[in-house]
Design a protein around this motif. Sequence first.
Motif, mmCIF file in Angstrom:
data_model
loop_
_atom_site.group_PDB
_atom_site.id
_atom_site.type_symbol
_atom_site.label_atom_id
_atom_site.label_comp_id
_atom_site.label_asym_id
_atom_site.label_seq_id
_atom_site.Cartn_x
_atom_site.Cartn_y
_atom_site.Cartn_z
ATOM 1 N N VAL A 276 0.838 -1.197 0.000
ATOM 2 C CA VAL A 276 0.000 0.000 0.000
ATOM 3 C C VAL A 276 0.876 1.252 0.000
ATOM 4 C CG1 VAL A 276 -1.762 1.284 1.282
ATOM 5 C CG2 VAL A 276 -1.910 -1.211 1.109
ATOM 6 N N GLU A 277 1.959 1.211 0.742
ATOM 7 C CA GLU A 277 2.879 2.354 0.783
ATOM 8 C C GLU A 277 3.479 2.612 -0.601
ATOM 9 O OE1 GLU A 277 5.990 3.961 4.060
ATOM 10 O OE2 GLU A 277 6.196 1.845 3.486
ATOM 11 N N GLN A 278 3.862 1.546 -1.312
ATOM 12 C CA GLN A 278 4.404 1.698 -2.668
ATOM 13 C C GLN A 278 3.354 2.273 -3.615
ATOM 14 O OE1 GLN A 278 5.929 -2.095 -3.902
ATOM 15 N NE2 GLN A 278 7.677 -2.028 -2.491
ATOM 16 N N LEU A 279 2.138 1.806 -3.507
ATOM 17 C CA LEU A 279 1.066 2.335 -4.357
ATOM 18 C C LEU A 279 0.879 3.829 -4.119
ATOM 19 C CD1 LEU A 279 -1.526 -0.569 -4.085
ATOM 20 C CD2 LEU A 279 -0.296 0.139 -6.158
ATOM 21 N N HIS A 280 0.945 4.225 -2.855
ATOM 22 C CA HIS A 280 0.809 5.650 -2.542
ATOM 23 C C HIS A 280 2.010 6.432 -3.091
ATOM 24 C CE1 HIS A 280 -0.276 9.326 -0.541
ATOM 25 N NE2 HIS A 280 0.918 9.362 0.043
ATOM 26 N N ASN A 281 3.201 5.884 -2.941
ATOM 27 C CA ASN A 281 4.407 6.557 -3.423
ATOM 28 C C ASN A 281 4.427 6.687 -4.943
ATOM 29 O OD1 ASN A 281 5.325 6.871 -0.819
ATOM 30 N ND2 ASN A 281 6.632 5.055 -0.873
ATOM 31 N N ASN B 251 -0.819 7.207 -6.150
ATOM 32 C CA ASN B 251 -2.209 6.957 -5.778
ATOM 33 C C ASN B 251 -2.523 7.713 -4.488
ATOM 34 O OD1 ASN B 251 -3.256 4.747 -7.673
ATOM 35 N ND2 ASN B 251 -1.253 3.965 -7.040
ATOM 36 N N SER B 252 -3.586 8.468 -4.516
ATOM 37 C CA SER B 252 -3.960 9.244 -3.325
ATOM 38 C C SER B 252 -4.483 8.309 -2.246
ATOM 39 C CB SER B 252 -5.040 10.274 -3.678
ATOM 40 O OG SER B 252 -6.262 9.621 -3.985
ATOM 41 N N TRP B 253 -4.460 8.797 -0.999
ATOM 42 C CA TRP B 253 -5.022 8.012 0.094
ATOM 43 C C TRP B 253 -6.499 7.740 -0.165
ATOM 44 C CZ3 TRP B 253 -1.394 5.654 2.265
ATOM 45 C CH2 TRP B 253 -0.210 6.269 2.683
ATOM 46 N N GLU C 52 -8.933 -3.924 3.204
ATOM 47 C CA GLU C 52 -7.521 -4.011 3.568
ATOM 48 C C GLU C 52 -6.765 -2.742 3.187
ATOM 49 O OE1 GLU C 52 -6.272 -7.652 1.731
ATOM 50 O OE2 GLU C 52 -6.933 -8.845 3.449
ATOM 51 N N TYR C 53 -6.993 -2.264 1.964
ATOM 52 C CA TYR C 53 -6.309 -1.045 1.526
ATOM 53 C C TYR C 53 -6.745 0.153 2.357
ATOM 54 C CZ TYR C 53 -4.539 -3.597 -2.485
ATOM 55 O OH TYR C 53 -3.882 -4.493 -3.288
ATOM 56 N N ARG C 54 -8.029 0.212 2.705
ATOM 57 C CA ARG C 54 -8.548 1.334 3.501
ATOM 58 C C ARG C 54 -7.861 1.384 4.864
ATOM 59 N NH1 ARG C 54 -14.243 0.334 4.113
ATOM 60 N NH2 ARG C 54 -14.256 0.939 1.940
ATOM 61 N N TYR C 55 -7.843 0.254 5.563
ATOM 62 C CA TYR C 55 -7.289 0.258 6.916
ATOM 63 C C TYR C 55 -5.778 0.436 6.919
ATOM 64 C CZ TYR C 55 -11.699 -0.570 9.201
ATOM 65 O OH TYR C 55 -12.975 -0.409 9.698
ATOM 66 N N VAL C 56 -5.091 -0.157 5.952
ATOM 67 C CA VAL C 56 -3.638 0.051 5.886
ATOM 68 C C VAL C 56 -3.339 1.510 5.551
ATOM 69 C CG1 VAL C 56 -1.508 -0.570 4.680
ATOM 70 C CG2 VAL C 56 -3.114 -2.353 5.361
ATOM 71 N N SER C 57 -4.155 2.121 4.700
ATOM 72 C CA SER C 57 -3.991 3.549 4.415
ATOM 73 C C SER C 57 -4.167 4.361 5.690
ATOM 74 C CB SER C 57 -4.999 4.025 3.358
ATOM 75 O OG SER C 57 -4.721 3.422 2.112
#
Length: 162
Positions: A69-74, A77-79, A88-93
């Motif tokens: 998820v961190e890589q996707l944001h980097n 991809n916005s939060w 899963e993506y929501r809570y990890v964000s």
Amino acid sequence: MLIRERVIRAIEIEKFMQSEECKLLRSSLPKRPNIVPLVLGTTLPREEVYKRIAQRLKERLDNGMIEEVEQLHNRGNSWERLEKLGLEYRYVSFFLENKINDKDTLFDELYRSICHFAKRQETWFRGMEKKGVAINWLPSTTDINTRFNGALRILEDANIMR
């Protein structure tokens, strides 16, 4: 679109639906096929489902879900976008944004949400049955071979496996 425009459009559509032109168009359409779906349902005792959810979630967290998820944001991809991709993506964000304080709290909150979602899925299946949808339930056992063979038997009985 403004509310006024939406109301006008809704009136236009309703007026067309009652027109002779619409009736003619509908009569020229081919008949819809009578499709009877074969619905397979799978379930286990709730305690087993919850145990498997916990096991899968622990494996996902241990195998790099947070880093993913961190890589996707980097990568841009916005939060907000990541939060819309699923639980899963929501809570990890939320965790990466420091809205969740630690990994234990992340696990607990995500586990609770996934269990709630699984319970809603069961309710949805029961609702299908109440509406008359025939659900072919697989054997409620943890043995994968028994479940697989049960699915094959259902397919054979429905003349899908030849």
